[in-house]
Each structure stands twice: as structure tokens, then as C-alpha cells.
Design a protein around this motif. Structure first.
Motif, PDB file in Angstrom:
ATOM      1  N   MET A  60       0.850  -1.224  -0.152  1.00 48.51           N
ATOM      2  CA  MET A  60      -0.075  -0.039  -0.079  1.00 48.51           C
ATOM      3  C   MET A  60       0.929   1.125   0.017  1.00 48.51           C
ATOM      4  SD  MET A  60      -3.084  -1.035   2.573  1.00 48.51           S
ATOM      5  CE  MET A  60      -2.066  -2.208   3.641  1.00 48.51           C
ATOM      6  N   THR A  61       0.545   2.340  -0.876  1.00 43.24           N
ATOM      7  CA  THR A  61       1.060   3.628  -0.914  1.00 43.24           C
ATOM      8  C   THR A  61       0.154   4.644  -0.271  1.00 43.24           C
ATOM      9  OG1 THR A  61       2.638   2.631  -2.452  1.00 43.24           O
ATOM     10  CG2 THR A  61       2.443   5.156  -2.126  1.00 43.24           C
ATOM     11  N   TRP A  62       0.776   5.347   0.524  1.00 41.24           N
ATOM     12  CA  TRP A  62      -0.196   6.505   0.686  1.00 41.24           C
ATOM     13  C   TRP A  62       0.958   7.838   0.631  1.00 41.24           C
ATOM     14  CZ3 TRP A  62       0.764  10.782   4.053  1.00 41.24           C
ATOM     15  CH2 TRP A  62      -0.601  11.633   4.314  1.00 41.24           C
ATOM     16  N   THR A  63       0.087   9.023   0.008  1.00 42.34           N
ATOM     17  CA  THR A  63       0.843  10.163  -0.292  1.00 42.34           C
ATOM     18  C   THR A  63       0.237  11.206   0.106  1.00 42.34           C
ATOM     19  OG1 THR A  63       1.970  11.621  -2.043  1.00 42.34           O
ATOM     20  CG2 THR A  63      -0.010  10.423  -2.561  1.00 42.34           C
ATOM     21  N   ASN A  64       0.764  12.510   0.545  1.00 43.99           N
ATOM     22  CA  ASN A  64       0.065  13.790   1.017  1.00 43.99           C
ATOM     23  C   ASN A  64      -0.273  14.442  -0.164  1.00 43.99           C
ATOM     24  OD1 ASN A  64       2.679  14.561   0.009  1.00 43.99           O
ATOM     25  ND2 ASN A  64       2.834  16.214   1.839  1.00 43.99           N
ATOM     26  N   TRP A  65      -1.109  15.537   0.062  1.00 46.07           N
ATOM     27  CA  TRP A  65      -1.637  16.157  -1.141  1.00 46.07           C
ATOM     28  C   TRP A  65      -0.470  16.810  -2.389  1.00 46.07           C
ATOM     29  CZ3 TRP A  65      -1.402  21.922  -2.051  1.00 46.07           C
ATOM     30  CH2 TRP A  65      -2.398  22.275  -2.996  1.00 46.07           C
ATOM     31  N   SER A  66       0.438  17.412  -1.848  1.00 46.97           N
ATOM     32  CA  SER A  66       1.389  17.798  -2.794  1.00 46.97           C
ATOM     33  C   SER A  66       2.427  16.637  -3.248  1.00 46.97           C
ATOM     34  CB  SER A  66       2.435  18.961  -1.948  1.00 46.97           C
ATOM     35  OG  SER A  66       3.341  18.110  -1.176  1.00 46.97           O
ATOM     36  N   GLY A  67       2.417  15.652  -2.946  1.00 46.88           N
ATOM     37  CA  GLY A  67       3.312  14.597  -3.308  1.00 46.88           C
ATOM     38  C   GLY A  67       4.656  14.608  -2.659  1.00 46.88           C
ATOM     39  N   VAL A 100       5.439  13.868   0.422  1.00 49.42           N
ATOM     40  CA  VAL A 100       5.608  12.744   1.268  1.00 49.42           C
ATOM     41  C   VAL A 100       5.210  11.413   0.864  1.00 49.42           C
ATOM     42  CG1 VAL A 100       4.953  11.695   3.686  1.00 49.42           C
ATOM     43  CG2 VAL A 100       5.492  14.329   3.473  1.00 49.42           C
ATOM     44  N   VAL A 101       5.702  10.476   0.596  1.00 52.50           N
ATOM     45  CA  VAL A 101       5.277   9.116   0.115  1.00 52.50           C
ATOM     46  C   VAL A 101       5.690   8.207   1.184  1.00 52.50           C
ATOM     47  CG1 VAL A 101       5.160   7.548  -1.896  1.00 52.50           C
ATOM     48  CG2 VAL A 101       5.342   9.766  -2.485  1.00 52.50           C
ATOM     49  N   THR A 102       4.608   7.480   1.652  1.00 51.32           N
ATOM     50  CA  THR A 102       4.932   6.332   2.562  1.00 51.32           C
ATOM     51  C   THR A 102       4.180   5.164   2.098  1.00 51.32           C
ATOM     52  OG1 THR A 102       5.011   5.884   4.843  1.00 51.32           O
ATOM     53  CG2 THR A 102       3.043   6.834   4.041  1.00 51.32           C
ATOM     54  N   LYS A 103       4.826   3.949   2.680  1.00 48.75           N
ATOM     55  CA  LYS A 103       4.182   2.484   2.176  1.00 48.75           C
ATOM     56  C   LYS A 103       4.040   1.761   3.573  1.00 48.75           C
ATOM     57  CE  LYS A 103       6.221   2.134  -2.276  1.00 48.75           C
ATOM     58  NZ  LYS A 103       6.941   1.787  -3.457  1.00 48.75           N
ATOM     59  N   PRO A 104       2.847   1.917   4.164  1.00 48.55           N
ATOM     60  CA  PRO A 104       2.602   1.353   5.446  1.00 48.55           C
ATOM     61  C   PRO A 104       2.325  -0.313   5.283  1.00 48.55           C
ATOM     62  CG  PRO A 104       0.767   2.558   4.876  1.00 48.55           C
ATOM     63  CD  PRO A 104       1.883   3.009   3.945  1.00 48.55           C
ATOM     64  N   GLU A 105       2.648  -1.165   6.231  1.00 45.93           N
ATOM     65  CA  GLU A 105       1.944  -2.440   6.150  1.00 45.93           C
ATOM     66  C   GLU A 105       0.540  -2.606   6.033  1.00 45.93           C
ATOM     67  OE1 GLU A 105       3.929  -4.580   9.515  1.00 45.93           O
ATOM     68  OE2 GLU A 105       5.899  -4.274   8.481  1.00 45.93           O
ATOM     69  N   GLN A 161      -4.395  -4.175  20.849  1.00 42.64           N
ATOM     70  CA  GLN A 161      -3.787  -5.464  20.502  1.00 42.64           C
ATOM     71  C   GLN A 161      -2.734  -5.541  19.401  1.00 42.64           C
ATOM     72  OE1 GLN A 161      -6.931  -8.025  18.583  1.00 42.64           O
ATOM     73  NE2 GLN A 161      -8.740  -6.742  19.995  1.00 42.64           N
ATOM     74  N   SER A 162      -2.284  -4.366  18.940  1.00 46.69           N
ATOM     75  CA  SER A 162      -1.005  -3.880  17.902  1.00 46.69           C
ATOM     76  C   SER A 162       0.086  -3.899  18.841  1.00 46.69           C
ATOM     77  CB  SER A 162      -1.369  -2.988  17.175  1.00 46.69           C
ATOM     78  OG  SER A 162      -1.664  -1.617  17.993  1.00 46.69           O
ATOM     79  N   THR A 163       1.164  -3.958  18.380  1.00 50.97           N
ATOM     80  CA  THR A 163       2.542  -3.887  18.986  1.00 50.97           C
ATOM     81  C   THR A 163       3.418  -2.924  18.051  1.00 50.97           C
ATOM     82  OG1 THR A 163       3.489  -5.743  18.008  1.00 50.97           O
ATOM     83  CG2 THR A 163       2.267  -6.143  20.126  1.00 50.97           C
ATOM     84  N   GLY A 164       3.226  -2.510  17.053  1.00 48.98           N
ATOM     85  CA  GLY A 164       4.195  -1.770  16.119  1.00 48.98           C
ATOM     86  C   GLY A 164       4.060  -0.183  16.536  1.00 48.98           C
ATOM     87  N   ARG A 165       4.752   0.622  15.388  1.00 52.01           N
ATOM     88  CA  ARG A 165       4.436   1.969  15.247  1.00 52.01           C
ATOM     89  C   ARG A 165       3.211   2.364  14.535  1.00 52.01           C
ATOM     90  NH1 ARG A 165       8.668   3.817  17.753  1.00 52.01           N
ATOM     91  NH2 ARG A 165      10.559   2.922  17.561  1.00 52.01           N
ATOM     92  N   LEU A 166       2.849   3.338  14.944  1.00 50.26           N
ATOM     93  CA  LEU A 166       1.406   3.706  14.450  1.00 50.26           C
ATOM     94  C   LEU A 166       1.435   5.439  13.911  1.00 50.26           C
ATOM     95  CD1 LEU A 166      -0.500   2.855  17.798  1.00 50.26           C
ATOM     96  CD2 LEU A 166      -0.533   1.472  15.534  1.00 50.26           C
ATOM     97  N   ARG A 167       0.784   5.749  12.913  1.00 47.43           N
ATOM     98  CA  ARG A 167       0.501   7.143  12.563  1.00 47.43           C
ATOM     99  C   ARG A 167      -0.876   7.243  12.214  1.00 47.43           C
ATOM    100  NH1 ARG A 167       1.929  10.609  15.267  1.00 47.43           N
ATOM    101  NH2 ARG A 167       1.839  12.115  13.888  1.00 47.43           N
ATOM    102  N   ALA A 204       4.086   9.984   7.997  1.00 49.93           N
ATOM    103  CA  ALA A 204       4.846   8.781   7.388  1.00 49.93           C
ATOM    104  C   ALA A 204       5.199   7.667   8.452  1.00 49.93           C
ATOM    105  CB  ALA A 204       6.131   9.533   6.953  1.00 49.93           C
ATOM    106  N   THR A 205       4.771   6.321   7.835  1.00 51.51           N
ATOM    107  CA  THR A 205       5.194   5.111   8.672  1.00 51.51           C
ATOM    108  C   THR A 205       5.157   3.936   7.480  1.00 51.51           C
ATOM    109  OG1 THR A 205       4.259   3.918  10.294  1.00 51.51           O
ATOM    110  CG2 THR A 205       2.547   4.715   8.971  1.00 51.51           C
ATOM    111  N   ASP A 206       6.241   3.047   7.878  1.00 50.04           N
ATOM    112  CA  ASP A 206       6.048   1.920   7.088  1.00 50.04           C
ATOM    113  C   ASP A 206       5.478   0.678   7.829  1.00 50.04           C
ATOM    114  OD1 ASP A 206       7.931   1.400   9.236  1.00 50.04           O
ATOM    115  OD2 ASP A 206       9.452   1.027   7.792  1.00 50.04           O
ATOM    116  N   GLU A 207       4.618   0.924   9.107  1.00 42.14           N
ATOM    117  CA  GLU A 207       4.098  -0.044   9.790  1.00 42.14           C
ATOM    118  C   GLU A 207       2.443   0.272   9.877  1.00 42.14           C
ATOM    119  OE1 GLU A 207       5.759  -1.360  13.520  1.00 42.14           O
ATOM    120  OE2 GLU A 207       7.413  -0.322  13.130  1.00 42.14           O
TER     121      GLU A 207
END
Length: 426
Positions: free
Chosen positions: A1-8, A10-15, A32-38, A51-54
């Protein structure tokens, strides 16, 4: 999965991207979760706040918008779903005969994103949106629910917190009866606007102005409350104007004197625009031309001097810019990390087209803002870290301590925020 902000920018690929439909579902998922969150809103921040890859969390599918209404003394207080956009909430409030007291230049941001980054409009009697918060409900990274009391340190910490204390799901906001505004946009000589700016803030409900580098004229924008019938006279197309400004910039890059001559002719003959309508429809605008932005908030006594220096350096260095510089003023509030904590401030914003380089923000403009004791907009580009921010915010150390208590494993921190709050990520 890829998420980007309005201007492009910031591009991030969360799990995974979580879209809980209720607070209970969100709380359970976090517990119930253990990883990083945004948390993401509408993506109108230019810094890497989301931005997060989790795990990335969206509140888009949370139920309800206007959840309750009460009075407290002479105040109207509404309980709002924080994942809803300001535009959605304004329409919902209108149905109840209510309205936000003030809004910024756009209203597509979520309430959570707007308050957490101290998004603001203009008008010396109006704080940023977070300053109107009377209570906040947060879900911590452990899934615990925290409800702040009114007029408490916890509320003042939560007002502007970039989602690092917990996920804001609901907020009680001070609003007012619905109202109409008379909007007037007109050109004036830049030197006159700069000389008279403080008086214009004193005499108008809302006042801001837009400065074009390489031009001797600027656009003044005012709003006043009215009960007169709706009108729309002399309205122009902002997007078409930006396209023309970009063409002029491209055609005259090597000829600054010609650029000034053409810009002066383009701007000074603009007709005055007058419009009367619903408050939220006139305070906020539709912005389809995509850009990146830096904005700092200067002490009132430094604002106009800082602006003069910014104009001078852009013209001297021939920075690759065609967007107007936006100048606004906002009242003080009590948020620990609000740029307007303790005193009103004048805000200056510079923009660059989304496909063009914006390194001149950092090389030429940010040093001016910093020299004038500017505080950065949290959702817009800046280079500051914790050591810089401690000098600007009296309660920064208190906020760091509270953050570590509410999120001891720093699950709500990403690389960008690790620099802001001096956190070492495992």
C-alpha cells in the motif's frame, strides 16, 4: 500500500491502513497491536507527520459529525467527530444554526489534523482552531481512553500535539450562531499595505494580504460581518490567475525589470471583488493548484520587518517563485506547542509549485524567520529539531515528559517526529 500527501512531497508505504468505524474498534485495535502507528487526515501537511512503514490509521469511517451541543455561560459548545473535515463539520453546524468563529484558507483538513498542527485563519481577535478547543478525547497507543477536563494542563498539551499524545477522536469546540460575511478583495500599493497593516488588522474582522515578489502591488482581503443579501461582483478565477503568473515568471526569468513592469500592469488594474455569503463559504477557498509551503509565525513587532527581508532576498536571489506570499495575524492561545502560545503572531507563508524545487525555502527564507524569533507551522516545511524548539516554547520540556508518560514505547513517533521531540527510535 502507498499513501501520499496532497502535494506529493511525502510518500509512505505502510504495512496496513486501519479504518475503524467506532472508538471501541479503534481502542481494541490499538490495544492488540505492537508496532508503530501514525494517523492521517486529509494529507494537507507538507512535513512527514503521517509517514510510517507500519500501521497508518484513518478516522474517515468513524460515525457521526456533530455529536452534541450545549451552552456554557455565553458560549455554544459542540462535540465533534475529529476525523470529519472542516467543510463537512461546517455544513453540519449550519444545519444547527451554528458556525466556526473562524477558518483558514482551506477547509478540507480533518478537525484532528487542523487542531493538532495549529491550523489558523486571520484576524487579530481570533485564535487558531485549537484555541477554540474546550475538551479533547484521546485514544493512547495502548488503547486507553483519556478525556481532558476544560482549562487543564492536559487540554493545553493536547490542543496542538501532532498526534503524539494519542489519537484525537472527539473534540468539544467553542462555536457561535451562524453568520454571513462581506468579503472584499482589492489591490493596493505594497508599500502602503505594509505601512498600514497593523491598522487594517485593528479595523477589520479579518484582514490578510498577498504579496507578489517582483511587483509593487499586492492584494488586500478583508471580511466583515453583515446581514445584507448575498451578492457576487467582480469575482475572479484564482487558479487562472496562478497560471498567468506562472507563465509570466517563465517568460521573464532573465529579465527582472520586464517582469516587474508586466506584473505591475497585471495586478494594479484588477477590479475590486465583493461577495456576501455564508461565513465558511467565504473564509475558505478551493485550491486546485498544487504546491509545497513553508510558514512561520513571528512576534507582532517583527512580522512586517521579516516580510520586507523575505521579499528582498527572493528578488535579490531571483528565487524560482510565482505564488503570492500570504501574510496573516492570529490571536494568542494557551496551547503548550501552539505557535501562538502566549502572544499574537504574524504569519508569513511562502509557496513553490509542487513539481519545482523549494530548497530556497531553507537556504534564503527560513534563516530570516528564525532570526525574527519565528515559530514554524507544524504541518509545513521546516528544519527545526528539539534543541531549537526548546528555545521557542516555554512548555516544550513539559510536553516531552508528558509524551513519554502517555506513549512510553514511542509507538506514535516516526523519524520526522523523533527529530522534533528528541526521541531515539529502536
Amino acid at each position: 500500500m502507498t499513501w501520499t500527501n496532497w502535494s506529493g512531497s511525502v510518500v509512505t508505504k505502510p504495512e496496513q491502513i486501519l479504518k475503524p468505524k467506532s472508538e471501541a474498534a479503534l481502542s481494541s485495535a490499538l490495544a492488540q497491536s505492537t508496532g508503530r502507528l501514525r494517523i492521517r487526515g486529509s494529507g494537507h501537511s507538507f512535513t512527514a507527520l503521517c509517514a510510517t512503514d507500519e500501521t497508518l490509521i484513518s478516522l474517515d469511517e468513524m460515525e457521526g459529525r456533530v455529536l452534541g451541543h450545549r451552552t456554557s455561560g455565553e458560549e455554544d459548545i459542540v462535540r465533534l467527530q475529529a476525523g470529519a473535515s472542516l467543510n463537512q463539520l461546517s455544513k453540519g453546524l449550519q444545519k444547527h444554526g451554528l458556525a466556526f468563529k473562524n477558518l483558514g484558507d482551506i477547509d478540507v483538513q480533518s478537525l484532528a489534523g487542523a487542531t493538532m498542527t495549529a491550523t489558523h485563519g486571520t484576524g487579530q481577535n481570533f485564535p487558531c482552531l485549537a484555541g477554540e478547543m474546550r475538551q479533547a478525547k484521546l485514544i493512547t497507543a495502548q488503547g486507553d481512553v483519556i478525556v481532558t477536563g476544560p482549562d487543564t494542563d492536559l487540554l493545553d498539551a493536547a490542543r496542538v500535539s501532532m498526534g503524539v499524545l494519542g489519537i484525537l477522536t472527539e473534540a468539544e469546540m467553542s462555536v457561535r450562531p451562524a453568520f454571513k460575511l462581506h468579503r472584499a478583495a482589492q489591490t493596493a500599493k505594497l508599500k502602503d499595505l505594509m505601512a498600514d497593516a497593523h491598522n487594517l488588522w485593528n479595523t477589520h474582522r479579518n484582514f490578510e494580504f498577498f504579496v507578489l515578489p517582483f511587483c509593487d502591488y499586492a492584494l488586500s482581503l478583508t471580511h466583515e460581518e453583515t446581514t445584507k443579501p448575498n451578492i457576487c461582483e467582480g469575482s475572479s478565477d484564482d487558479e487562472a490567475a496562478l497560471r498567468q503568473l506562472r507563465w509570466l515568471r517563465n517568460a521573464t526569468k532573465r529579465f527582472p525589470r520586464l517582469r516587474r513592469k508586466l506584473l505591475n500592469g497585471f495586478v494594479k488594474n484588477n477590479k475590486t471583488e465583493v461577495e456576501i455569503g455564508t461565513s465558511f463559504e467565504l473564509l475558505a477557498n478551493v485550491r486546485n493548484t498544487i504546491f509545497n509551503e513553508m510558514e512561520y509565525h513571528m512576534p507582532v513587532q517583527h512580522g512586517i520587518d521579516a516580510l520586507a527581508e523575505v521579499i528582498a532576498v527572493i528578488e535579490r536571489e531571483r528565487a524560482d517563485v510565482f505564488f503570492p506570499i500570504e501574510v496573516r495575524k492570529t490571536a494568542a492561545d494557551t496551547g503548550w506547542l501552539s505557535p501562538f502560545e502566549g502572544a499574537p503572531r504574524i504569519s508569513i507563508a511562502v509557496h513553490a509549485y509542487h513539481t519545482e524545487q523549494y530548497d530556497w525555502f531553507f537556504k534564503h527564507v527560513e534563516p530570516i524567520f528564525r532570526r525574527h524569533q519565528g515559530r514554524p507551522h507544524w504541518g509545513k516545511l521546516h528544519s527545526l529539531g528539539a534543541s531549537d524548539l526548546k528555545e521557542l516554547y516555554p512548555r516544550f520540556g513539559d510536553f516531552q515528559k508528558l509524551r513519554s508518560e502517555l506513549d512510553p514505547k514511542s509507538r506514535l513517533i516516526n523519524e520526522h517526529l523523533a527529530k522534533v521531540f528528541d526521541v531515539t527510535l529502536a
